[in-house]
Design a protein around this motif. Structure first.
Motif, mmCIF file in Angstrom:
data_model
loop_
_atom_site.group_PDB
_atom_site.id
_atom_site.type_symbol
_atom_site.label_atom_id
_atom_site.label_comp_id
_atom_site.label_asym_id
_atom_site.label_seq_id
_atom_site.Cartn_x
_atom_site.Cartn_y
_atom_site.Cartn_z
ATOM 1 N N ALA A 115 -28.746 121.343 69.630
ATOM 2 C CA ALA A 115 -27.693 120.985 70.822
ATOM 3 C C ALA A 115 -29.371 120.624 72.301
ATOM 4 O O ALA A 115 -30.459 121.412 72.527
ATOM 5 C CB ALA A 115 -27.125 121.883 71.581
ATOM 6 N N LEU A 116 -29.029 118.935 72.915
ATOM 7 C CA LEU A 116 -30.013 119.195 74.022
ATOM 8 C C LEU A 116 -28.832 119.004 75.106
ATOM 9 O O LEU A 116 -28.001 118.419 75.298
ATOM 10 C CB LEU A 116 -30.094 117.932 73.334
ATOM 11 C CG LEU A 116 -31.311 117.765 72.392
ATOM 12 C CD1 LEU A 116 -31.923 116.693 71.942
ATOM 13 C CD2 LEU A 116 -32.719 118.751 72.257
ATOM 14 N N MET A 117 -28.946 119.879 76.555
ATOM 15 C CA MET A 117 -28.036 119.735 77.632
ATOM 16 C C MET A 117 -28.871 119.505 79.085
ATOM 17 O O MET A 117 -30.492 119.836 78.757
ATOM 18 C CB MET A 117 -27.162 120.904 77.881
ATOM 19 C CG MET A 117 -26.384 120.641 76.484
ATOM 20 S SD MET A 117 -25.339 122.412 77.013
ATOM 21 C CE MET A 117 -26.125 123.826 76.740
ATOM 22 N N ASP A 118 -28.270 119.278 80.111
ATOM 23 C CA ASP A 118 -28.889 118.490 81.127
ATOM 24 C C ASP A 118 -28.891 120.142 82.269
ATOM 25 O O ASP A 118 -28.043 121.307 81.511
ATOM 26 C CB ASP A 118 -28.731 117.668 82.024
ATOM 27 C CG ASP A 118 -27.386 117.819 81.977
ATOM 28 O OD1 ASP A 118 -26.662 118.328 81.752
ATOM 29 O OD2 ASP A 118 -26.777 116.365 82.693
ATOM 30 N N GLU A 119 -29.201 120.009 83.391
ATOM 31 C CA GLU A 119 -28.685 121.137 84.336
ATOM 32 C C GLU A 119 -27.339 121.825 84.168
ATOM 33 O O GLU A 119 -26.658 122.676 84.660
ATOM 34 C CB GLU A 119 -29.181 120.457 85.446
ATOM 35 C CG GLU A 119 -28.830 122.160 86.125
ATOM 36 C CD GLU A 119 -29.482 121.590 87.563
ATOM 37 O OE1 GLU A 119 -28.288 121.460 89.069
ATOM 38 O OE2 GLU A 119 -30.880 121.777 88.049
ATOM 39 N N ASN A 120 -26.115 120.775 84.313
ATOM 40 C CA ASN A 120 -24.178 120.391 83.857
ATOM 41 C C ASN A 120 -24.109 121.130 82.906
ATOM 42 O O ASN A 120 -23.042 120.528 82.425
ATOM 43 C CB ASN A 120 -24.140 119.400 84.891
ATOM 44 C CG ASN A 120 -24.722 118.901 86.303
ATOM 45 O OD1 ASN A 120 -24.810 120.137 86.755
ATOM 46 N ND2 ASN A 120 -24.846 117.789 86.435
ATOM 47 N N ASN A 121 -24.992 121.296 81.496
ATOM 48 C CA ASN A 121 -24.432 121.523 80.449
ATOM 49 C C ASN A 121 -23.998 120.452 79.728
ATOM 50 O O ASN A 121 -23.059 120.563 79.141
ATOM 51 C CB ASN A 121 -23.754 122.678 80.368
ATOM 52 C CG ASN A 121 -24.487 123.481 80.454
ATOM 53 O OD1 ASN A 121 -25.638 124.128 80.475
ATOM 54 N ND2 ASN A 121 -23.176 124.933 81.361
ATOM 55 N N ASN A 122 -24.364 119.517 80.412
ATOM 56 C CA ASN A 122 -23.923 117.154 79.341
ATOM 57 C C ASN A 122 -24.934 117.411 78.916
ATOM 58 O O ASN A 122 -25.836 117.763 78.722
ATOM 59 C CB ASN A 122 -23.428 116.913 80.328
ATOM 60 C CG ASN A 122 -22.441 117.411 81.957
ATOM 61 O OD1 ASN A 122 -21.817 117.191 81.218
ATOM 62 N ND2 ASN A 122 -22.360 116.535 82.913
ATOM 63 N N GLY A 123 -24.645 117.129 77.441
ATOM 64 C CA GLY A 123 -25.560 116.425 76.343
ATOM 65 C C GLY A 123 -25.318 116.257 75.349
ATOM 66 O O GLY A 123 -23.896 115.628 74.948
ATOM 67 N N PHE A 124 -25.370 116.392 74.197
ATOM 68 C CA PHE A 124 -25.461 116.242 73.275
ATOM 69 C C PHE A 124 -25.939 117.088 70.951
ATOM 70 O O PHE A 124 -27.025 118.069 71.874
ATOM 71 C CB PHE A 124 -25.406 114.185 71.937
ATOM 72 C CG PHE A 124 -26.856 114.563 72.133
ATOM 73 C CD1 PHE A 124 -27.565 114.285 71.397
ATOM 74 C CD2 PHE A 124 -27.713 113.734 73.591
ATOM 75 C CE1 PHE A 124 -29.064 114.132 71.444
ATOM 76 C CE2 PHE A 124 -28.493 113.952 73.748
ATOM 77 C CZ PHE A 124 -29.736 113.462 72.326
#
Length: 129
Positions: A115-124
């Motif tokens: 799981a890869l996510m940014d600061e806002n927990n958006n990712g894939f």
């Protein structure tokens, strides 16, 4: 007028002694003043050493210009850092990795998920079975 002459002639020694004391005090004050002036002159010469400016005012104005330039550079650096912070919010910041056994009867833990996510927990999530 005669009374003044009489007072001076009667107190001649005291008047001369008083004048000598006044002259000595003035001499001591003059020496102290010369010492202070020499200290100030040494400090000034140390301050303007290796400069081509003619006056202390020129040196101060030059340093103020340098301070203003440094202040502008600092503002530019702060703006650049703020822009980078905004861009980094959308970069990958959180990574999760897990290995597992997708099929209980077949083999070992050969399956995984990332799981890869940014600061806002958006990712894939990437999964391999």
């Amino acid at each position: 007028m005669n009374t003044i002459k009489d007072i001076i002639s009667n107190n001649n020694f005291e008047i001369i002694l008083g004048l000598i004391i006044v002259v000595l005090v003035l001499f001591v004050l003059s020496v102290i003043s010369q010492f202070r002036i020499s200290l100030i002159t040494k400090k000034y010469n140390k301050l303007v050493k290796n400069t081509k400016a003619e006056t202390l005012e020129d040196i101060i104005l030059k340093n103020l210009r340098i301070v203003d330039e440094v202040r502008m550079q600092l503002d530019n650096i702060e703006n650049y850092c703020n822009a980078l912070d905004e861009k980094l919010k959308f970069c990958i910041q959180k990574v999760g990795f897990i290995r597992y056994n997708a099929f209980n009867q077949l083999g070992n833990d050969l399956s995984f998920s990332i799981a890869l996510m940014d600061e806002n927990n958006n990712g894939f999530v990437i999964t391999s079975i």
